[in-house]
Every structure is written in C-alpha cells, then in structure tokens.
Design a protein around this motif. Sequence first.
Motif, PDB file in Angstrom:
ATOM      1  N   ILE A   1       5.742  14.459  -8.062  1.00  0.00           N
ATOM      2  CA  ILE A   1       5.951  13.784  -6.892  1.00  0.00           C
ATOM      3  C   ILE A   1       7.281  13.568  -6.779  1.00  0.00           C
TER       4      ILE A   1
ATOM      5  N   ALA B   1       2.262   1.821  -3.445  1.00  0.00           N
ATOM      6  CA  ALA B   1       1.512   2.587  -4.319  1.00  0.00           C
ATOM      7  C   ALA B   1       1.221   4.014  -3.924  1.00  0.00           C
ATOM      8  N   MET B   2       1.221   4.304  -2.642  1.00  0.00           N
ATOM      9  CA  MET B   2       1.191   5.607  -2.455  1.00  0.00           C
ATOM     10  C   MET B   2       2.484   6.307  -2.710  1.00  0.00           C
ATOM     11  N   ALA B   3       3.703   5.685  -2.544  1.00  0.00           N
ATOM     12  CA  ALA B   3       4.934   6.402  -2.882  1.00  0.00           C
ATOM     13  C   ALA B   3       4.684   6.726  -4.396  1.00  0.00           C
ATOM     14  N   LYS B   4       4.079   5.981  -5.128  1.00  0.00           N
ATOM     15  CA  LYS B   4       4.074   6.348  -6.724  1.00  0.00           C
ATOM     16  C   LYS B   4       3.001   7.427  -6.981  1.00  0.00           C
ATOM     17  N   GLY B   5       2.304   7.805  -6.022  1.00  0.00           N
ATOM     18  CA  GLY B   5       1.480   9.076  -6.260  1.00  0.00           C
ATOM     19  C   GLY B   5      -0.081   8.642  -5.798  1.00  0.00           C
ATOM     20  N   LYS B   6      -0.412   7.218  -5.463  1.00  0.00           N
ATOM     21  CA  LYS B   6      -1.624   6.984  -5.391  1.00  0.00           C
ATOM     22  C   LYS B   6      -2.377   7.684  -4.217  1.00  0.00           C
ATOM     23  N   SER B   7      -3.387   8.251  -4.051  1.00  0.00           N
ATOM     24  CA  SER B   7      -3.931   8.882  -2.969  1.00  0.00           C
ATOM     25  C   SER B   7      -5.627   8.799  -3.079  1.00  0.00           C
ATOM     26  N   SER B   8      -6.269   9.287  -2.199  1.00  0.00           N
ATOM     27  CA  SER B   8      -7.734   9.099  -2.038  1.00  0.00           C
ATOM     28  C   SER B   8      -8.078   9.751  -3.001  1.00  0.00           C
ATOM     29  N   ASP B   9      -7.825  10.871  -3.638  1.00  0.00           N
ATOM     30  CA  ASP B   9      -8.617  11.559  -4.656  1.00  0.00           C
ATOM     31  C   ASP B   9      -8.369  11.393  -6.090  1.00  0.00           C
ATOM     32  N   GLN B  10      -7.308  10.320  -6.337  1.00  0.00           N
ATOM     33  CA  GLN B  10      -6.901  10.311  -7.697  1.00  0.00           C
ATOM     34  C   GLN B  10      -6.252   8.797  -8.002  1.00  0.00           C
ATOM     35  N   ASP B  11      -7.025   8.107  -9.084  1.00  0.00           N
ATOM     36  CA  ASP B  11      -6.729   6.784  -9.434  1.00  0.00           C
ATOM     37  C   ASP B  11      -5.318   6.649  -9.673  1.00  0.00           C
TER      38      ASP B  11
ATOM     39  N   PRO C   1      -1.453   7.351 -10.699  1.00  0.00           N
ATOM     40  CA  PRO C   1      -0.277   8.221 -10.758  1.00  0.00           C
ATOM     41  C   PRO C   1       0.137   8.892 -11.833  1.00  0.00           C
TER      42      PRO C   1
ATOM     43  N   ALA D   1       0.765  -1.153   0.009  1.00  0.00           N
ATOM     44  CA  ALA D   1       0.018   0.062   0.064  1.00  0.00           C
ATOM     45  C   ALA D   1       0.610   1.188   0.046  1.00  0.00           C
ATOM     46  N   MET D   2       1.884   1.186   0.647  1.00  0.00           N
ATOM     47  CA  MET D   2       2.796   2.364   0.955  1.00  0.00           C
ATOM     48  C   MET D   2       3.495   2.440  -0.396  1.00  0.00           C
TER      49      MET D   2
ATOM     50  N   ARG E   1       2.332  13.555 -13.155  1.00  0.00           N
ATOM     51  CA  ARG E   1       2.052  13.190 -11.632  1.00  0.00           C
ATOM     52  C   ARG E   1       3.226  12.793 -10.680  1.00  0.00           C
TER      53      ARG E   1
ATOM     54  N   TRP F   1       7.567   6.067   2.301  1.00  0.00           N
ATOM     55  CA  TRP F   1       7.169   6.851   1.056  1.00  0.00           C
ATOM     56  C   TRP F   1       8.219   7.737   0.315  1.00  0.00           C
TER      57      TRP F   1
ATOM     58  N   LYS G   1       9.299  15.198  -3.455  1.00  0.00           N
ATOM     59  CA  LYS G   1      10.104  14.313  -2.622  1.00  0.00           C
ATOM     60  C   LYS G   1      11.537  15.032  -2.284  1.00  0.00           C
TER      61      LYS G   1
ATOM     62  N   GLU H   1      -4.689   7.242   4.861  1.00  0.00           N
ATOM     63  CA  GLU H   1      -4.158   8.511   5.138  1.00  0.00           C
ATOM     64  C   GLU H   1      -4.600   8.859   6.488  1.00  0.00           C
TER      65      GLU H   1
END
Lengths: 68, 194
Positions: free
Chosen positions: B61, A56-66, A68, A53-54, B57, B148, B65, B129
Amino acid sequence: MRLFYTCKQAHQKLSENLDRELSLVERTQLKIHLGMCDSCTNFGRQMKTIRMAMQAMAKGKSSDQDEP
Amino acid sequence: MSHIAELHQQLERMRPALQRFAMLQLRNADHAEDAVQEALLAVLEKPESFSGKSTLRTYVIGILKFKIIDFLRASNRESQLADFAGEDQSDDDIVDHLFNANGHTVEAASAWGAPEASLQQQDFFKTLEICLEKLPTQTARVFMMREWLELSTEEICKELALSTSNLWVLLYRARLRLRECLELNWFANTSSKK
C-alpha cells in the motif's frame, strides 16, 4: 465579530480543526459554543470518528480484509 | 512452492482491495489499474526490498501511494481547475440545507452509537467505501489526498494550486457529505443490528 459562534460556524471550525491549528480565540469561542450545544458536540465527535476510520483505511483496512 | 510464486499469490489476493483504493483516489478505472499494476510490478521486481519490518500489505500500500502521488502530479499539470467550480454549486447546497438562516442546524446531530466498535467491522468499511464513491470527483480527490494519502494541507494546495481557505472548505464539504451518508447507511441502523 459575534461573540458566539452559530452552529454553522462551529461546524466549519470543527472540520478545520482537523486541518490546521485553531487560534486561541477560535478555540475559546468553539469551547463556549460546544458547552451549550449537544448537536455540535456530537458533530465534533463524528468528525473525529471519520478521521479515525480514514486512518484505518490509510493503513490498509478495507471491506474484504481485516488486518493491514 | 517457490518464494516468488507465493509472493505472487499473496499480491493477487490483495489486488481487489488495492484496485478499490486506487479507484477511490483516481476515479478512473484504467488509471487505477495502471497504478496498481505498477505498484505490484515494483514489488515483484525487487522482492528483497520488502524487509519484513512491516506486513506485506502495508508495504504494498505504501508503494501504491507513491505511484498514485506520481500519477496525480502528472495529471494535475493537464487537468482543468474549472472542475472545482462546476462542483461548487451542488456543494453549496449540501451546506445550506443543513442550516437555517440564523446558522442553526435544521436537524440536531444525534450521537453515533459505539463508533469504536464500528471501526472493527468489515461491513462498516464497505459502507465507508460506498460513501466515498458517492462524493463528487474533485471533492473526493482532495479528501482522499488529505485522509488516505495523508498529505499535508500545504502539499495539497501546492499540487492543486488551491488556496488554503479553499482547501478547508472542500474538505469540510466532503466531511459533511460523508457524515450524512454514514449516518443514513450505517449509524441509523447500528442500534437495530445489535
């Protein structure tokens, strides 16, 4: 040294496995413990899920955009 | 619409997500805003550097970083490592309440249903989050640097003047907290959501 890990020790090794290479002895002891313990096996999978999961988040996945 | 105006709009749409990422790492709204602002300006100043090899994007990012790492380096010189000691107490509790005196788990960890499917869902990342926000400040900083910013343990130890065994323990505690939070707020509900 105890021959078998407790769950407490196994938990910590499962986390450290994400940060360093465990020694052969550690890997063996962990494997023996996981062979007997579903709870720690589940915990180990959960550690990997958190890592994925982290990543995916490190690649830019977030709660508002599908994507990256 | 001009190319630059379009780029500007795309960057503005990304800003809330960038702000949240920076906030999770830096834990200070002003510092996070500064880092995001610097990253966006860097992109706008040299739009030609974005080669199109990656998505915009990913590119932005990556720059964010770098800005955050610069910021952490500058602020670590001034920060007090005493912060870690203060958090240790409550962090010990999180470990202790999971295990009994024999080192067995008090409550067995049950399997998480369909973790791969969860990673496809935006709502999951909202929960993640929120769980990251709930981590104690220094624990979160270290965890985000590792997971991250994807820094090596050696780099983090050097930046924060921590021993490796200390770092492993901090990361372990962060993961325990995250596991518990995700279990309660996501995976306990996944079966009823389907």
